[in-house]
Design an enzyme around this catalytic site. Structure first.
Site, PDB file in Angstrom:
ATOM      1  NE  ARG A 208      35.619  30.586  40.424  1.00  0.00           N
ATOM      2  CZ  ARG A 208      34.495  31.054  39.897  1.00  0.00           C
ATOM      3  NH1 ARG A 208      33.551  31.581  40.660  1.00  0.00           N
ATOM      4  NH2 ARG A 208      34.280  30.974  38.591  1.00  0.00           N
ATOM      5  CG  HIS A 256      29.449  28.538  42.728  1.00  0.00           C
ATOM      6  ND1 HIS A 256      30.769  28.188  42.627  1.00  0.00           N
ATOM      7  CD2 HIS A 256      29.281  29.559  41.836  1.00  0.00           C
ATOM      8  CE1 HIS A 256      31.367  28.943  41.721  1.00  0.00           C
ATOM      9  NE2 HIS A 256      30.481  29.796  41.234  1.00  0.00           N
TER      10      HIS A 256
HETATM   11  P1  NDP Z   1      36.817  41.073  36.029  1.00  0.00           P
HETATM   12  O1  NDP Z   1      37.994  40.413  35.429  1.00  0.00           O
HETATM   13  O2  NDP Z   1      35.981  41.964  35.194  1.00  0.00           O
HETATM   14  O3  NDP Z   1      37.258  41.911  37.318  1.00  0.00           O
HETATM   15  C1  NDP Z   1      38.206  41.464  38.208  1.00  0.00           C
HETATM   16  C2  NDP Z   1      38.593  42.592  39.141  1.00  0.00           C
HETATM   17  O4  NDP Z   1      39.501  42.090  40.125  1.00  0.00           O
HETATM   18  C3  NDP Z   1      39.325  43.731  38.422  1.00  0.00           C
HETATM   19  O5  NDP Z   1      38.924  44.968  38.932  1.00  0.00           O
HETATM   20  C4  NDP Z   1      40.793  43.465  38.765  1.00  0.00           C
HETATM   21  O6  NDP Z   1      41.619  44.609  38.772  1.00  0.00           O
HETATM   22  C5  NDP Z   1      40.639  42.925  40.166  1.00  0.00           C
HETATM   23  N1  NDP Z   1      41.826  42.151  40.552  1.00  0.00           N
HETATM   24  C6  NDP Z   1      42.322  41.017  40.001  1.00  0.00           C
HETATM   25  N2  NDP Z   1      43.435  40.626  40.632  1.00  0.00           N
HETATM   26  C7  NDP Z   1      43.650  41.521  41.603  1.00  0.00           C
HETATM   27  C8  NDP Z   1      44.662  41.678  42.592  1.00  0.00           C
HETATM   28  N3  NDP Z   1      45.677  40.815  42.697  1.00  0.00           N
HETATM   29  N4  NDP Z   1      44.574  42.727  43.424  1.00  0.00           N
HETATM   30  C9  NDP Z   1      43.565  43.619  43.311  1.00  0.00           C
HETATM   31  N5  NDP Z   1      42.584  43.541  42.399  1.00  0.00           N
HETATM   32  C10 NDP Z   1      42.635  42.503  41.553  1.00  0.00           C
HETATM   33  O7  NDP Z   1      35.934  39.889  36.633  1.00  0.00           O
HETATM   34  P2  NDP Z   1      34.355  39.885  36.896  1.00  0.00           P
HETATM   35  O8  NDP Z   1      33.996  41.096  37.651  1.00  0.00           O
HETATM   36  O9  NDP Z   1      33.623  39.591  35.645  1.00  0.00           O
HETATM   37  O10 NDP Z   1      34.229  38.577  37.825  1.00  0.00           O
HETATM   38  C11 NDP Z   1      34.912  38.514  39.057  1.00  0.00           C
HETATM   39  C12 NDP Z   1      34.845  37.107  39.627  1.00  0.00           C
HETATM   40  O11 NDP Z   1      33.550  36.820  40.142  1.00  0.00           O
HETATM   41  C13 NDP Z   1      35.066  35.958  38.651  1.00  0.00           C
HETATM   42  O12 NDP Z   1      36.440  35.778  38.366  1.00  0.00           O
HETATM   43  C14 NDP Z   1      34.477  34.777  39.384  1.00  0.00           C
HETATM   44  O13 NDP Z   1      35.472  34.172  40.197  1.00  0.00           O
HETATM   45  C15 NDP Z   1      33.407  35.409  40.278  1.00  0.00           C
HETATM   46  N6  NDP Z   1      32.056  35.020  39.868  1.00  0.00           N
HETATM   47  C16 NDP Z   1      31.297  34.302  40.758  1.00  0.00           C
HETATM   48  C17 NDP Z   1      30.005  33.955  40.445  1.00  0.00           C
HETATM   49  C18 NDP Z   1      29.152  33.260  41.435  1.00  0.00           C
HETATM   50  O14 NDP Z   1      28.033  32.858  41.091  1.00  0.00           O
HETATM   51  N7  NDP Z   1      29.585  33.134  42.678  1.00  0.00           N
HETATM   52  C19 NDP Z   1      29.410  34.289  39.137  1.00  0.00           C
HETATM   53  C20 NDP Z   1      30.275  35.055  38.293  1.00  0.00           C
HETATM   54  C21 NDP Z   1      31.562  35.386  38.659  1.00  0.00           C
HETATM   55  P3  NDP Z   1      41.898  45.437  37.420  1.00  0.00           P
HETATM   56  O15 NDP Z   1      40.581  46.105  37.083  1.00  0.00           O
HETATM   57  O16 NDP Z   1      42.952  46.389  37.777  1.00  0.00           O
HETATM   58  O17 NDP Z   1      42.295  44.416  36.380  1.00  0.00           O
HETATM   59  C1  OXD Z   2      31.230  32.270  37.101  1.00  0.00           C
HETATM   60  C2  OXD Z   2      30.556  31.481  38.134  1.00  0.00           C
HETATM   61  O1  OXD Z   2      32.448  32.401  37.127  1.00  0.00           O
HETATM   62  O2  OXD Z   2      29.354  31.165  37.972  1.00  0.00           O
HETATM   63  O3  OXD Z   2      30.510  32.803  36.221  1.00  0.00           O
HETATM   64  O4  OXD Z   2      31.160  31.183  39.157  1.00  0.00           O
END
Ligand code: NDP
Ligand code: OXD
Length: 293
Positions: A208, A256
């Site tokens: 993000r 994005h």
């Molecule tokens: P998940 O919830 O599956 O994974 C999030 C990961 O981040 C987990 O490993 C979590 O740790 C870690 N995390 C969260 N907070 C912290 C912190 N404070 N310190 C360290 N690690 C942390 O999410 P997804 O993988 O499904 O998606 C990730 C992000 O990708 C979405 O939230 C979105 O913002 C972005 N996204 C962007 C897209 C785009 O087109 N640009 C499309 C889709 C998603 P833990 O495993 O320990 O909980």
């Molecule tokens: C998502 C994105 O969160 O597209 O899936 O950003």
């Protein structure tokens, strides 16, 4: 879903709000969800849910389900691997040289000489890490809780953060946007990246925009502390036409689109979730409202 009424809010704002049981949303209008008194489940049309928490009137105690799907995962890993290779193979420099009709060979490290640190080892981060490993990069990962992934060293929490950064030539951000991850890609982080690696430090952000401090990134690029960046997400979207980022050498920008949710995959995912929920009351991929993801 035969026999069920499905409404597109944008087309039909006269819909009886008390009849809505499920809502599939992307950046919902503030207060909209609160105006549906019989809402049982909120589905995010994307993996991220920060767009839902922005609604200050969001009703409490309604479960929120994230979009988790192989289609989304594969699209994201394609983008991440592409960006790592673009920087590794200095593609922007070759593009420039081509425009100048310049036949010039650049010094070329191989992927196995380059260390990639993936921030966030969730649904998307883990897959990207494994695919980068397959390409030959030295991959490590960092998350909130400790992970065990074969052949990939992992770091967890604040205590391991500096150690993780010190051994990452390329940082890939796939963290959700929460209070803890806002502004994490800052000068402080950039200064911890190694300057003695096979390539100059690179930041790749598809998480993000709120996680990056654009001014710090621009300064680091101008000073040569960062060798390049790939950004798919921005604090303000669309990115302002006047942003300096558009014109800096070795900045790769995409609007994005790293992993756009396929409507077909989303429809089939939500259908399956509703069927399970109605059959046995269970919901998967639930958001923890306390941690914000
Ligand atoms: P998940 O919830 O599956 O994974 C999030 C990961 O981040 C987990 O490993 C979590 O740790 C870690 N995390 C969260 N907070 C912290 C912190 N404070 N310190 C360290 N690690 C942390 O999410 P997804 O993988 O499904 O998606 C990730 C992000 O990708 C979405 O939230 C979105 O913002 C972005 N996204 C962007 C897209 C785009 O087109 N640009 C499309 C889709 C998603 P833990 O495993 O320990 O909980
Ligand atoms: C998502 C994105 O969160 O597209 O899936 O950003």
């Amino acid at each position: 879903m035969p026999g069920r009424e499905i409404c597109n809010w944008r087309d039909n704002k006269k819909i009886d709000r008390s009849s809505v049981k499920y809502a599939v949303v992307w950046k919902p209008d503030p207060g909209l969800l609160a105006s549906m008194p019989n809402l049982e489940v909120i589905f995010s049309a994307g993996a991220g849910v920060d767009h839902i928490f922005e609604d200050t009137k969001l009703p409490k105690n309604i479960p929120i389900v994230r979009f988790v799907d192989p289609d989304l995962r594969d699209r994201m890993s394609e983008w991440i691997v592409l960006q790592c290779l673009m920087h590794l193979r200095q593609q922007r420099s070759y593009d420039r040289n081509q425009r100048q009709h310049s036949w010039l060979e650049l010094q070329q490290p191989i992927a196995s000489e380059v260390r990639v640190g993936v921030m966030g080892l969730g649904e998307l981060g883990k897959d990207a890490a494994l695919k980068l490993k397959m390409m030959g990069f030295q991959v490590s990962g960092w998350s909130r809780s400790k992970k065990n992934i074969e052949n990939i060293p992992t770091f967890a929490g604040d205590n391991d953060f500096n150690e993780f950064l010190c051994q990452s030539d390329i940082i890939v951000n796939l963290l959700p946007l929460t209070n803890k991850t806002t502004g994490i890609l800052s000068r402080d982080l950039i200064e911890k990246l190694p300057q003695n690696g096979a390539i100059k430090p690179v930041i790749i952000n598809a998480g993000r925009g709120g996680s990056q401090v654009a001014a710090d990134i621009i300064t680091a690029l101008q000073k040569g502390i960062l060798g390049g960046v790939s950004l798919d997400v921005f604090e303000q979207e669309p990115l302002s036409e006047s942003s300096a980022l558009w014109d800096i050498e070795n900045v790769i920008l995409t609007p994005h689109v790293a992993a756009v949710s396929s409507m077909l995959a989303l429809a089939s995912y939500v259908t399956q979730c509703i069927e399970n929920y109605e059959a046995n009351g269970s919901l998967t991929n639930l958001v923890d409202t306390k941690s914000g993801y």
